[in-house]
Design a protein around this motif. Structure first.
Motif, mmCIF file in Angstrom:
data_model
loop_
_atom_site.group_PDB
_atom_site.id
_atom_site.type_symbol
_atom_site.label_atom_id
_atom_site.label_comp_id
_atom_site.label_asym_id
_atom_site.label_seq_id
_atom_site.Cartn_x
_atom_site.Cartn_y
_atom_site.Cartn_z
ATOM 1 N N GLN A 29 31.624 27.950 19.598
ATOM 2 C CA GLN A 29 32.837 26.813 19.609
ATOM 3 C C GLN A 29 33.028 26.171 18.225
ATOM 4 O O GLN A 29 34.033 26.007 17.893
ATOM 5 N N GLU B 156 27.763 26.915 21.655
ATOM 6 C CA GLU B 156 28.038 25.651 20.641
ATOM 7 C C GLU B 156 28.200 26.297 19.463
ATOM 8 O O GLU B 156 29.227 26.003 18.671
ATOM 9 N N GLN C 251 36.482 26.735 15.881
ATOM 10 C CA GLN C 251 37.173 25.579 15.299
ATOM 11 C C GLN C 251 37.293 25.738 13.959
ATOM 12 O O GLN C 251 38.436 25.280 13.075
#
Length: 256
Positions: A80, A77, A84
Protein backbone atom coordinates in the motif's frame (compact mmCIF):
# COMPACT_ATOMS: atom_id res chain seq x y z
CA UNK A 1 6.83 17.26 -24.92
CA UNK A 2 6.89 16.54 -28.66
CA UNK A 3 8.65 13.47 -30.03
CA UNK A 4 11.40 15.61 -31.61
CA UNK A 5 12.08 17.53 -28.39
CA UNK A 6 12.10 14.29 -26.40
CA UNK A 7 14.65 12.71 -28.74
CA UNK A 8 16.80 15.85 -28.67
CA UNK A 9 16.67 16.04 -24.88
CA UNK A 10 17.65 12.38 -24.59
CA UNK A 11 20.53 12.81 -27.04
CA UNK A 12 21.91 15.82 -25.14
CA UNK A 13 21.61 13.89 -21.86
CA UNK A 14 23.64 11.03 -23.37
CA UNK A 15 26.34 13.45 -24.47
CA UNK A 16 26.72 14.65 -20.88
CA UNK A 17 27.46 11.10 -19.67
CA UNK A 18 30.54 9.50 -21.25
CA UNK A 19 29.77 6.24 -19.47
CA UNK A 20 26.66 5.92 -21.63
CA UNK A 21 28.34 6.58 -24.99
CA UNK A 22 28.50 2.85 -25.92
CA UNK A 23 24.74 2.53 -25.39
CA UNK A 24 24.10 5.68 -27.42
CA UNK A 25 25.90 4.10 -30.36
CA UNK A 26 23.92 0.88 -29.97
CA UNK A 27 20.62 2.76 -29.81
CA UNK A 28 21.36 4.66 -33.00
CA UNK A 29 22.07 1.38 -34.80
CA UNK A 30 19.05 -0.35 -33.25
CA UNK A 31 16.67 2.43 -34.28
CA UNK A 32 18.02 2.67 -37.83
CA UNK A 33 19.83 -0.34 -39.28
CA UNK A 34 18.30 -3.00 -36.98
CA UNK A 35 14.87 -1.49 -36.42
CA UNK A 36 12.87 -4.30 -38.06
CA UNK A 37 14.83 -7.09 -36.37
CA UNK A 38 13.68 -5.89 -32.93
CA UNK A 39 10.29 -7.53 -33.55
CA UNK A 40 11.59 -10.66 -35.26
CA UNK A 41 9.20 -13.61 -34.83
CA UNK A 42 6.61 -11.64 -32.85
CA UNK A 43 3.56 -13.22 -34.50
CA UNK A 44 4.98 -16.74 -34.13
CA UNK A 45 5.74 -16.34 -30.44
CA UNK A 46 2.43 -14.72 -29.54
CA UNK A 47 0.57 -17.57 -31.17
CA UNK A 48 2.69 -20.12 -29.30
CA UNK A 49 2.44 -18.27 -25.97
CA UNK A 50 -1.33 -17.95 -26.21
CA UNK A 51 -1.64 -21.69 -26.78
CA UNK A 52 0.35 -22.72 -23.69
CA UNK A 53 -0.06 -19.86 -21.19
CA UNK A 54 -1.23 -20.43 -17.63
CA UNK A 55 -2.05 -18.07 -14.76
CA UNK A 56 0.57 -16.80 -12.35
CA UNK A 57 -1.06 -18.86 -9.58
CA UNK A 58 -0.87 -22.06 -11.62
CA UNK A 59 2.73 -21.41 -12.64
CA UNK A 60 3.89 -20.89 -9.05
CA UNK A 61 2.04 -24.01 -7.95
CA UNK A 62 3.41 -26.09 -10.83
CA UNK A 63 7.03 -24.93 -10.62
CA UNK A 64 7.52 -24.17 -6.93
CA UNK A 65 4.73 -26.14 -5.21
CA UNK A 66 3.67 -22.94 -3.44
CA UNK A 67 0.45 -20.95 -3.15
CA UNK A 68 0.44 -17.22 -3.88
CA UNK A 69 -2.74 -16.36 -2.00
CA UNK A 70 -1.03 -15.06 1.16
CA UNK A 71 1.35 -12.63 -0.56
CA UNK A 72 -0.98 -9.63 -0.80
CA UNK A 73 -2.17 -9.93 2.79
CA UNK A 74 1.26 -10.72 4.24
CA UNK A 75 2.78 -7.58 2.73
CA UNK A 76 -0.37 -5.44 2.55
CA UNK A 77 1.06 -2.42 4.37
CA UNK A 78 4.32 -2.40 2.39
CA UNK A 79 2.46 -2.73 -0.92
CA UNK A 80 0.00 0.00 0.00
CA UNK A 81 2.86 2.37 0.83
CA UNK A 82 4.54 1.47 -2.47
CA UNK A 83 1.36 2.26 -4.42
CA UNK A 84 1.21 5.67 -2.75
CA UNK A 85 4.87 6.36 -3.57
CA UNK A 86 4.23 5.51 -7.21
CA UNK A 87 1.27 7.92 -7.30
CA UNK A 88 3.44 10.67 -5.88
CA UNK A 89 6.24 10.12 -8.41
CA UNK A 90 6.29 13.00 -10.94
CA UNK A 91 7.41 10.83 -13.87
CA UNK A 92 5.81 7.80 -15.51
CA UNK A 93 7.65 4.49 -15.53
CA UNK A 94 6.71 0.82 -15.80
CA UNK A 95 4.08 -0.46 -13.37
CA UNK A 96 3.95 -3.61 -11.23
CA UNK A 97 4.52 -6.94 -12.90
CA UNK A 98 3.96 -10.47 -11.63
CA UNK A 99 5.25 -9.78 -8.12
CA UNK A 100 4.20 -13.13 -6.71
CA UNK A 101 6.13 -15.01 -9.40
CA UNK A 102 9.32 -13.14 -8.50
CA UNK A 103 8.84 -13.40 -4.74
CA UNK A 104 8.09 -17.12 -4.75
CA UNK A 105 10.94 -17.82 -7.17
CA UNK A 106 13.22 -16.34 -4.51
CA UNK A 107 11.51 -18.32 -1.76
CA UNK A 108 11.71 -21.55 -3.78
CA UNK A 109 15.44 -21.19 -4.39
CA UNK A 110 16.15 -19.75 -0.93
CA UNK A 111 17.86 -17.06 -2.97
CA UNK A 112 20.95 -15.26 -1.73
CA UNK A 113 22.00 -13.68 -5.05
CA UNK A 114 19.38 -12.34 -7.44
CA UNK A 115 19.98 -10.50 -10.71
CA UNK A 116 17.47 -8.27 -12.48
CA UNK A 117 17.62 -6.02 -15.53
CA UNK A 118 15.14 -3.16 -15.54
CA UNK A 119 14.00 -1.41 -12.36
CA UNK A 120 11.70 1.58 -13.07
CA UNK A 121 9.69 2.29 -9.90
CA UNK A 122 11.20 -0.80 -8.31
CA UNK A 123 8.25 -3.19 -8.12
CA UNK A 124 10.20 -6.28 -9.17
CA UNK A 125 13.06 -5.14 -6.93
CA UNK A 126 10.68 -4.91 -3.99
CA UNK A 127 9.32 -8.41 -4.60
CA UNK A 128 12.82 -9.89 -4.65
CA UNK A 129 14.04 -7.89 -1.66
CA UNK A 130 11.12 -8.98 0.52
CA UNK A 131 12.47 -12.52 0.18
CA UNK A 132 16.19 -11.73 0.18
CA UNK A 133 15.87 -9.81 3.45
CA UNK A 134 15.17 -13.08 5.26
CA UNK A 135 18.59 -14.46 4.29
CA UNK A 136 20.47 -11.15 4.15
CA UNK A 137 20.99 -11.77 0.44
CA UNK A 138 21.77 -9.29 -2.33
CA UNK A 139 19.82 -8.03 -5.31
CA UNK A 140 21.94 -6.82 -8.22
CA UNK A 141 20.01 -4.54 -10.57
CA UNK A 142 20.84 -3.01 -13.92
CA UNK A 143 18.86 -0.03 -15.16
CA UNK A 144 19.50 2.88 -17.49
CA UNK A 145 18.88 6.42 -16.25
CA UNK A 146 15.56 7.89 -17.48
CA UNK A 147 17.29 10.52 -19.55
CA UNK A 148 14.28 12.08 -21.30
CA UNK A 149 12.42 12.68 -18.04
CA UNK A 150 15.15 13.80 -15.65
CA UNK A 151 14.09 10.80 -13.64
CA UNK A 152 17.33 9.38 -12.26
CA UNK A 153 16.44 10.03 -8.63
CA UNK A 154 13.08 8.25 -8.95
CA UNK A 155 14.35 4.87 -10.18
CA UNK A 156 13.49 2.38 -7.44
CA UNK A 157 11.53 5.01 -5.53
CA UNK A 158 9.03 2.56 -4.03
CA UNK A 159 11.72 0.40 -2.38
CA UNK A 160 11.63 1.01 1.42
CA UNK A 161 14.82 2.38 2.97
CA UNK A 162 15.21 -0.64 5.27
CA UNK A 163 15.57 -2.96 2.25
CA UNK A 164 18.13 -0.89 0.36
CA UNK A 165 21.06 -2.36 2.30
CA UNK A 166 20.41 -5.61 0.41
CA UNK A 167 20.39 -3.88 -2.99
CA UNK A 168 23.11 -2.87 -5.45
CA UNK A 169 21.91 -0.74 -8.38
CA UNK A 170 24.11 -0.31 -11.46
CA UNK A 171 23.08 2.70 -13.58
CA UNK A 172 24.28 1.72 -17.03
CA UNK A 173 22.97 -0.25 -20.00
CA UNK A 174 23.08 -4.03 -19.55
CA UNK A 175 26.22 -4.43 -21.66
CA UNK A 176 28.09 -2.20 -19.21
CA UNK A 177 26.24 -3.13 -16.00
CA UNK A 178 26.36 -6.91 -16.29
CA UNK A 179 30.16 -7.25 -16.46
CA UNK A 180 30.40 -5.05 -13.37
CA UNK A 181 27.83 -7.22 -11.59
CA UNK A 182 29.58 -10.45 -12.64
CA UNK A 183 32.79 -9.09 -11.10
CA UNK A 184 30.96 -9.03 -7.75
CA UNK A 185 28.96 -12.25 -8.04
CA UNK A 186 29.71 -15.18 -10.32
CA UNK A 187 26.44 -17.08 -9.87
CA UNK A 188 22.77 -16.37 -9.21
CA UNK A 189 19.70 -18.08 -7.79
CA UNK A 190 17.09 -16.04 -9.68
CA UNK A 191 17.27 -13.93 -12.83
CA UNK A 192 14.53 -11.50 -13.86
CA UNK A 193 14.83 -9.88 -17.29
CA UNK A 194 12.88 -6.69 -18.04
CA UNK A 195 15.19 -4.32 -19.91
CA UNK A 196 16.17 -4.11 -23.60
CA UNK A 197 13.15 -5.60 -25.39
CA UNK A 198 14.84 -5.99 -28.79
CA UNK A 199 15.56 -9.45 -30.18
CA UNK A 200 19.33 -8.95 -30.17
CA UNK A 201 19.33 -7.30 -26.74
CA UNK A 202 17.45 -10.19 -25.20
CA UNK A 203 19.57 -12.87 -26.85
CA UNK A 204 22.78 -11.25 -25.68
CA UNK A 205 21.62 -10.99 -22.07
CA UNK A 206 20.02 -14.45 -21.97
CA UNK A 207 23.25 -16.07 -23.12
CA UNK A 208 25.42 -14.01 -20.77
CA UNK A 209 23.36 -14.89 -17.71
CA UNK A 210 22.26 -18.47 -18.37
CA UNK A 211 25.64 -20.06 -17.71
CA UNK A 212 25.90 -18.09 -14.46
CA UNK A 213 22.68 -19.50 -13.05
CA UNK A 214 23.07 -22.23 -10.46
CA UNK A 215 21.42 -25.61 -11.07
CA UNK A 216 17.87 -25.18 -9.77
CA UNK A 217 17.92 -21.43 -10.36
CA UNK A 218 14.84 -19.68 -11.75
CA UNK A 219 14.93 -17.71 -15.02
CA UNK A 220 12.12 -15.18 -15.61
CA UNK A 221 11.69 -12.95 -18.66
CA UNK A 222 8.93 -10.34 -19.02
CA UNK A 223 7.14 -9.38 -22.24
CA UNK A 224 8.31 -12.37 -24.25
CA UNK A 225 5.66 -11.62 -26.89
CA UNK A 226 7.64 -8.63 -28.20
CA UNK A 227 9.64 -10.99 -30.44
CA UNK A 228 10.70 -14.65 -30.59
CA UNK A 229 13.98 -14.30 -28.68
CA UNK A 230 12.77 -16.16 -25.59
CA UNK A 231 11.09 -18.94 -27.54
CA UNK A 232 14.13 -19.34 -29.79
CA UNK A 233 16.49 -19.37 -26.80
CA UNK A 234 14.50 -22.10 -25.07
CA UNK A 235 14.26 -24.21 -28.21
CA UNK A 236 17.97 -23.85 -28.93
CA UNK A 237 18.89 -24.97 -25.40
CA UNK A 238 16.19 -27.67 -25.10
CA UNK A 239 14.57 -25.83 -22.21
CA UNK A 240 11.07 -26.78 -21.12
CA UNK A 241 9.48 -23.47 -20.20
CA UNK A 242 6.27 -22.30 -18.60
CA UNK A 243 4.48 -19.27 -20.06
CA UNK A 244 2.47 -17.00 -17.75
CA UNK A 245 -0.28 -14.74 -19.05
CA UNK A 246 -0.39 -11.61 -16.93
CA UNK A 247 -2.46 -8.53 -17.72
CA UNK A 248 -2.51 -9.26 -21.43
CA UNK A 249 1.21 -9.93 -21.75
CA UNK A 250 3.36 -13.06 -21.57
CA UNK A 251 6.12 -13.96 -19.13
CA UNK A 252 8.51 -16.86 -19.64
CA UNK A 253 9.81 -18.82 -16.65
CA UNK A 254 11.77 -22.01 -16.12
CA UNK A 255 13.85 -23.78 -13.50
CA UNK A 256 17.37 -24.56 -14.70
Amino acid sequence: MTEISRVLKTFVAYLKRPGLYPELGRKIIKNTVNRKSAFKGKEKTNSWAASVAVSQKEAVSRLFSMDIDDFRSQFAEILQTAVQKEKECPIKMGGPGALELIYYACEFTKAEHVLETGVAYGWSSLAALLSLEKRKGTLYSSDMPYLAQDGDQFVGCIVPDNLKKYWKLFRFADKESLPKIFAESSSFDVFHYDSDKSYNGRMWAYNEVYDRLKPGAVFISDDIGDNSAYQDFCEKNNIETTVVEYEGKYIGVFVK
